[in-house]
Enzyme design. Structure first.
Site, PDB file in Angstrom:
ATOM      1  N   ASP A 219      -1.439   1.088  -4.311  1.00  0.00           N
ATOM      2  CA  ASP A 219      -2.241  -0.068  -4.729  1.00  0.00           C
ATOM      3  C   ASP A 219      -3.679   0.326  -5.031  1.00  0.00           C
ATOM      4  O   ASP A 219      -4.516  -0.528  -5.336  1.00  0.00           O
ATOM      5  CB  ASP A 219      -2.180  -1.199  -3.706  1.00  0.00           C
ATOM      6  CG  ASP A 219      -2.967  -0.917  -2.444  1.00  0.00           C
ATOM      7  OD1 ASP A 219      -2.982   0.254  -2.018  1.00  0.00           O
ATOM      8  OD2 ASP A 219      -3.552  -1.856  -1.872  1.00  0.00           O
TER       9      ASP A 219
ATOM     10  N   ASP B  78      -6.400   1.291  -3.556  1.00  0.00           N
ATOM     11  CA  ASP B  78      -7.644   0.968  -2.867  1.00  0.00           C
ATOM     12  C   ASP B  78      -8.162   2.174  -2.083  1.00  0.00           C
ATOM     13  O   ASP B  78      -9.317   2.197  -1.676  1.00  0.00           O
ATOM     14  CB  ASP B  78      -7.490  -0.254  -1.960  1.00  0.00           C
ATOM     15  CG  ASP B  78      -6.394  -0.111  -0.917  1.00  0.00           C
ATOM     16  OD1 ASP B  78      -5.668   0.904  -0.935  1.00  0.00           O
ATOM     17  OD2 ASP B  78      -6.247  -1.032  -0.085  1.00  0.00           O
TER      18      ASP B  78
ATOM     19  N   SER C  69       0.824  -1.207   0.000  1.00  0.00           N
ATOM     20  CA  SER C  69       0.000   0.000   0.000  1.00  0.00           C
ATOM     21  C   SER C  69       0.857   1.254   0.000  1.00  0.00           C
ATOM     22  O   SER C  69       1.655   1.471  -0.897  1.00  0.00           O
ATOM     23  CB  SER C  69      -0.964  -0.041   1.189  1.00  0.00           C
ATOM     24  OG  SER C  69      -1.849   1.039   1.163  1.00  0.00           O
TER      25      SER C  69
ATOM     26  N   ASP D 154      -3.390   5.988  -3.335  1.00  0.00           N
ATOM     27  CA  ASP D 154      -2.173   5.334  -2.873  1.00  0.00           C
ATOM     28  C   ASP D 154      -1.705   4.312  -3.908  1.00  0.00           C
ATOM     29  O   ASP D 154      -2.422   4.014  -4.866  1.00  0.00           O
ATOM     30  CB  ASP D 154      -2.389   4.712  -1.494  1.00  0.00           C
ATOM     31  CG  ASP D 154      -3.444   3.621  -1.496  1.00  0.00           C
ATOM     32  OD1 ASP D 154      -4.206   3.516  -2.468  1.00  0.00           O
ATOM     33  OD2 ASP D 154      -3.513   2.865  -0.508  1.00  0.00           O
TER      34      ASP D 154
END
Length: 591
Positions: free
Chosen positions: A318, A320, A156, A316
């Site tokens: 990743d 999500d 992340s 961010d």
């Protein structure tokens, strides 16, 4: 070279773990340990070997390197074999399949390949996403491909020297009990590399069990997203063309999906921060890859001012999580995760209600560290609210529990994670960015912006101010410090925090409730799982929630203040909230 560990100034546990790892994996491990010994980095050695990585609220996450307390191909092999063993135990050995995704970190694809080598070695059909793609896309792919589960290699927003391993079940949600504990047990049952079924990279690429996928799944994801948004907004009508959107993926995976999604629903004026669009696991062009950090917005704010964009976003790595800000003639406002979630929920429920598309048995899920506005807004529309522990996996669990009986509408957590609809089972920055962009367009047609909308919410439900204090404590000594702070929060008798009286204390680990008007603790009955969380309730609905992070060496303190609906007093309310946070830190954190 033979190494003598007896004289090293490290714990016996670390010595044993080092010896075991050298015995199992040989020269590569040994060479790196010798280098650290020669450099006299004994604290580093201790941190690498004093324990094994564990699954927390977000899976397994840690620094990359040699060590049992590190992410490396050996820990990935062990984790994946544990997952494969558990899948076979629960689902049988036939017709198993798994999706593997990864982010833009420099070692994520190589670690994803290592996981694939193990899965194929266990006879499991493996779909590797071709390129770095958002975490919610992988969740969707698991469901679309009807896979038995999934793995995502990502850390992340963590610094570049971190990576992580997240496990998903067949519903596209992160694993929860009993599956998480079952996988952990299988992980610890593996004590030798001889227990790991592993094919070579050449065998992997030639195997009929292995394929790389992308285009078909991406088309299905975009079609599903568009279909869901049609329930909220007439995206087929002639659109307001004046809206300009500035966007940064922060060197992350959203680059490959979010701009396409915005264009797919009709937005034309999308501007990207070019220097932050490269695939760069070092996140070189950004001060921070975490949108919760205001500094991560430097580039996109500059771009918004340059092109005259009314709204701007940062996701961010990743993808999500996402955070939004507005540019009102050069005046910049950044919104918190609590504020964004409240605005999204209000707009979603308002529009569904207007269109008579709000199901009777609908529900919203949020966490115990998210704003109380969520339940207040839901209540107005007759929508039920469920509270979970921190971690979006618990929101995914609630969706599965009520599937076929109640209709999930929205899930959110204060750390800028949101989900609309149940086709994805993890927080989704892509559809969230689309919804927020539609909100901005809708509000502009009413001569309003997001800040105006937030003030309208405060006028209706009362002013809510929230903040987070996140304190880093690395290594063994850091872990001891976290434990001492939790002990103090759990047991100290403090009558006031700031100007507010302490009313009660809830301990979710020991299952106790303490009314500060009484002398004895009582049993606290709750459906929430046991967790190392303490809630301190203050007068007037304010509260403090304290917990160690499940994935990072941190302790997190969440502050919640509730006031009346007089938005003209907002600055005074913010001062009172700050007084509460500073007094808490002085009484519980400072030595």
């Amino acid at each position: 070279m033979s190494i003598s560990f007896d004289s090293l100034p490290i714990s016996d546990v670390s010595k044993r773990n080092m010896q075991d790892m050298i015995r199992e994996f040989g020269r590569e491990v040994e060479d790196e340990i010798i280098m650290l010994i020669n450099q006299k980095k004994f604290d580093e050695i201790e941190d690498r070997f004093y324990k094994k990585l564990e699954f927390g609220t977000g899976g397994m996450r840690g620094k990359v390197g040699i060590g049992t307390n590190r992410i490396n191909k050996y820990t990935i092999h062990t984790a994946t074999q544990g997952f494969a063993n558990y899948l076979k135990k629960v689902k049988g050995s036939k017709n198993l399949s798994c999706v593997i995704g990864y982010d833009t970190r420099k070692d994520s694809r190589s670690l994803a390949i290592e996981a694939a080598r193990v899965l194929v070695g266990n006879g499991i059909r493996t779909y590797l996403i071709k390129i770095p793609m958002p975490t919610p896309f992988i969740s969707f792919a698991i469901r679309y491909l009807k896979a038995s589960g999934g793995v995502i290699l990502t850390a992340s927003h963590n610094p570049p020297n971190y990576n992580g391993y997240k496990v998903y079940w067949d519903d596209g949600a992160q694993v929860v009990a009993p599956h998480d504990k079952g996988i952990i047990q299988e992980f610890y049952n593996i004590t030798s590399s001889r227990q790991i079924n592993l094919v070579s990279e050449d065998e992997l690429k030639s195997s009929q069990l292995f394929s790389e996928v992308l285009e078909e799944v991406k088309e299905a994801y975009l079609d599903t997203l568009k279909s869901n948004l049609k329930n909220l907004y007439d995206i087929e009508k002639p659109r307001y063309d004046g809206i300009k959107i500035a966007y940064t993926p922060l060197h992350g995976t959203s680059l490959y999906l979010t701009p396409d999604a915005l264009r797919y629903i009709g937005f034309r004026n999308i501007y990207l921060v070019e220097k932050e669009t490269t695939v760069d696991g070092n996140f070189s062009a950004v001060p921070s890859p975490n949108p919760e950090d205001d500094n991560s917005f430097n580039g996109v704010v500059e771009l918004a001012k340059e092109v005259g964009a009314q709204v701007f976003f940062a996701s961010d790595p990743d993808a999500d999580r996402v955070r939004v800000g507005i540019n009102d003639s050069g005046n910049i406002t950044l919104f918190s995760g609590n504020q964004i979630a409240s605005m999204m929920l209000s707009w979603i429920l308002t529009n569904l209600s207007k269109r008579n598309l709000l199901p009777e048995d609908s529900f919203v899920v949020t966490t115990i560290v998210t704003t109380g506005l969520i339940s207040k807004i839901s209540r107005k529309f007759g929508v039920e609210t469920y509270l979970t522990l921190t971690g979006f996996k618990y929101i995914g669990e609630k969706i599965r529990i009520f599937e076929g009986r109640k209709k999930f509408i929205f899930g959110c957590e204060e750390s800028i994670g949101y989900l609309y609809g149940d086709d994805v089972r993890d927080k989704d920055s892509v559809i969230s960015t689309c919804i927020l962009s539609l909100m901005v367009e809708d509000l502009m047609s009413q001569s309003k912006n997001l800040n105006d909308y937030l003030m309208d919410i405060y006028r209706e439900y009362g002013v809510h101010i929230e903040s987070l204090m996140s304190l880093d404590f690395e290594g063994v000594e850091g872990q001891k410090r976290i434990e001492l702070i939790m002990e103090k929060v759990r047991n100290s008798r403090i009558d006031t925090i700031g100007e507010l009286s302490v009313m009660s204390r809830i301990d979710l680990k020991n299952r106790t409730y303490e009314d500060f008007g009484k002398s004895e603790k009582e049993e606290y009955k709750t459906d929430l799982p046991i967790s190392d969380v303490v809630i301190i309730n203050l007068e007037g609905g304010s509260k403090v929630v304290v917990r160690p992070s499940g994935t990072e060496p941190k302790i997190k303190i969440y502050f919640f203040s509730e006031f009346d609906n007089k938005v003209e007093n907002l600055r005074d309310y913010e001062k009172k909230h700050k007084l509460m946070t500073e007094d808490f830190k002085r009484k519980f954190i400072e030595k």
